[in-house]
Write a protein that holds these residues in place. Structure first.
Motif, mmCIF file in Angstrom:
data_model
loop_
_atom_site.group_PDB
_atom_site.id
_atom_site.type_symbol
_atom_site.label_atom_id
_atom_site.label_comp_id
_atom_site.label_asym_id
_atom_site.label_seq_id
_atom_site.Cartn_x
_atom_site.Cartn_y
_atom_site.Cartn_z
ATOM 1 N N THR A 113 -3.420 -11.276 24.505
ATOM 2 C CA THR A 113 -2.096 -10.715 24.781
ATOM 3 C C THR A 113 -2.213 -9.226 25.067
ATOM 4 O OG1 THR A 113 -1.091 -12.328 23.279
ATOM 5 C CG2 THR A 113 0.242 -10.418 23.885
ATOM 6 N N GLU A 116 -2.130 -7.017 14.062
ATOM 7 C CA GLU A 116 -2.054 -7.168 15.519
ATOM 8 C C GLU A 116 -0.904 -8.056 15.983
ATOM 9 O OE1 GLU A 116 -5.179 -7.354 19.190
ATOM 10 O OE2 GLU A 116 -5.587 -8.643 17.478
ATOM 11 N N PRO A 117 -0.643 -9.219 15.366
ATOM 12 C CA PRO A 117 0.478 -10.038 15.851
ATOM 13 C C PRO A 117 1.805 -9.285 15.848
ATOM 14 C CG PRO A 117 -0.908 -11.325 14.392
ATOM 15 C CD PRO A 117 -1.384 -9.910 14.296
ATOM 16 N N TRP A 175 -3.732 -12.994 20.220
ATOM 17 C CA TRP A 175 -3.223 -11.638 20.319
ATOM 18 C C TRP A 175 -4.196 -10.701 20.999
ATOM 19 C CZ3 TRP A 175 1.628 -11.960 20.010
ATOM 20 C CH2 TRP A 175 2.219 -12.928 19.190
ATOM 21 N N ASP A 176 -5.506 -10.983 20.902
ATOM 22 C CA ASP A 176 -6.473 -10.166 21.629
ATOM 23 C C ASP A 176 -6.247 -10.284 23.129
ATOM 24 O OD1 ASP A 176 -7.214 -12.856 21.550
ATOM 25 O OD2 ASP A 176 -9.366 -12.407 21.632
ATOM 26 N N ALA A 219 0.485 -15.095 23.878
ATOM 27 C CA ALA A 219 1.273 -14.862 22.663
ATOM 28 C C ALA A 219 1.753 -16.185 22.079
ATOM 29 C CB ALA A 219 2.461 -13.957 22.986
ATOM 30 N N GLN A 241 1.617 -6.508 18.712
ATOM 31 C CA GLN A 241 1.573 -6.975 20.099
ATOM 32 C C GLN A 241 2.808 -7.790 20.489
ATOM 33 O OE1 GLN A 241 -0.382 -5.924 22.303
ATOM 34 N NE2 GLN A 241 -1.956 -4.949 21.025
ATOM 35 N N ARG A 242 3.378 -8.504 19.547
ATOM 36 C CA ARG A 242 4.504 -9.388 19.861
ATOM 37 C C ARG A 242 5.673 -8.634 20.495
ATOM 38 N NH1 ARG A 242 5.015 -11.327 15.138
ATOM 39 N NH2 ARG A 242 3.815 -13.249 15.403
#
Length: 226
Positions: A134, A175-176, A131-132, A126, A179-180
């Motif tokens: 992560t 995605e960011p 992100w993939d 991260a 996933q974050r």
């Protein structure tokens, strides 16, 4: 025990098909194969060095697991999940992950210590904006949570569940942002479990799964409406 090879020294077809299915499943879990991606038997058979019949049997295994579908006149492709699939996935997660958290006192210390490896990897990914990776490390962490139950059968079953969940993650438009939010929550779960604070861990995990299911359902529903 009889040697499970044929006269040429090669593995029998059913073992070869399982090995190919494992590799394809791993590609789904890591986000390499996404929903709708065609599974062309000729190209994949050549890549893996197996017969087309073996490749087709591998795909049949994935179809059985809900990771692939056969399309009329188009061949096989990676599954696109529906909202009902998401609810089923999260019912499975609650049954296994919450049980694992509640029963984690039976897990060996080595299994508890291993929880940190993928959380730390997710934090690093991260920080680097990967992100993939992560997402993959977060899923691996939750596999480690189920591993606290100490059941090889449940581990194999949950491996398919994780692959199905990654297909839902593939529909995420941003995605960011998605996933974050899970990175610190995975850290919280990891630290609670390692500290033996099982009641708190189970409560935090229940909230985690409820929030995640709600978001993933909305994402999949929106993807099907476009």
């Amino acid at each position: 025990m009889a040697d499970e090879t044929n006269d040429t020294g090669a593995a029998p077809p059913y073992l070869a098909a399982e090995a190919v299915a494992d590799r394809l499943r791993d590609r789904i879990t890591t986000g390499v194969l996404t929903p709708g991606h065609p599974l062309r038997d000729a190209a994949l058979a050549e890549e893996f060095g197996v017969s087309r019949n073996t490749l087709r049997e591998a795909v049949r295994l994935l179809v059985y697991e809900g990771l692939a579908v056969h399309q009329l006149y188009k061949g096989a492709a990676v599954t696109c999940l529906e909202v009902e699939d998401v609810h089923d996935i999260y019912a499975t997660r609650r049954a296994l992950e919450l049980r694992a958290a509640e029963q984690s006192f039976t897990a060996p210390q080595a299994a508890l210590d291993r929880l940190d490896r993928y959380v730390s990897a997710a934090e690093e990914a991260a920080a680097a904006g990967r992100w993939d990776r992560t997402a993959t490390h977060s899923l691996d962490f939750h596999r480690d949570v189920v591993d606290l139950l100490g059941s090889a059968r449940l581990n194999r079953f949950f491996r398919t569940t994780v692959a199905q969940l990654r297909l839902a993650f593939a529909e995420v438009p941003h995605e960011p942002e998605f996933q974050r939010q899970w990175v610190p929550r995975d850290r919280e779960l990891c630290d609670l479990l390692r500290a033996g604070r099982r009641t708190e861990a189970a409560a935090a995990l229940a909230r985690y799964l409820a929030d995640s299911e709600c978001q993933v359902v909305d994402i999949v529903r929106a993807a099907r409406c476009t």
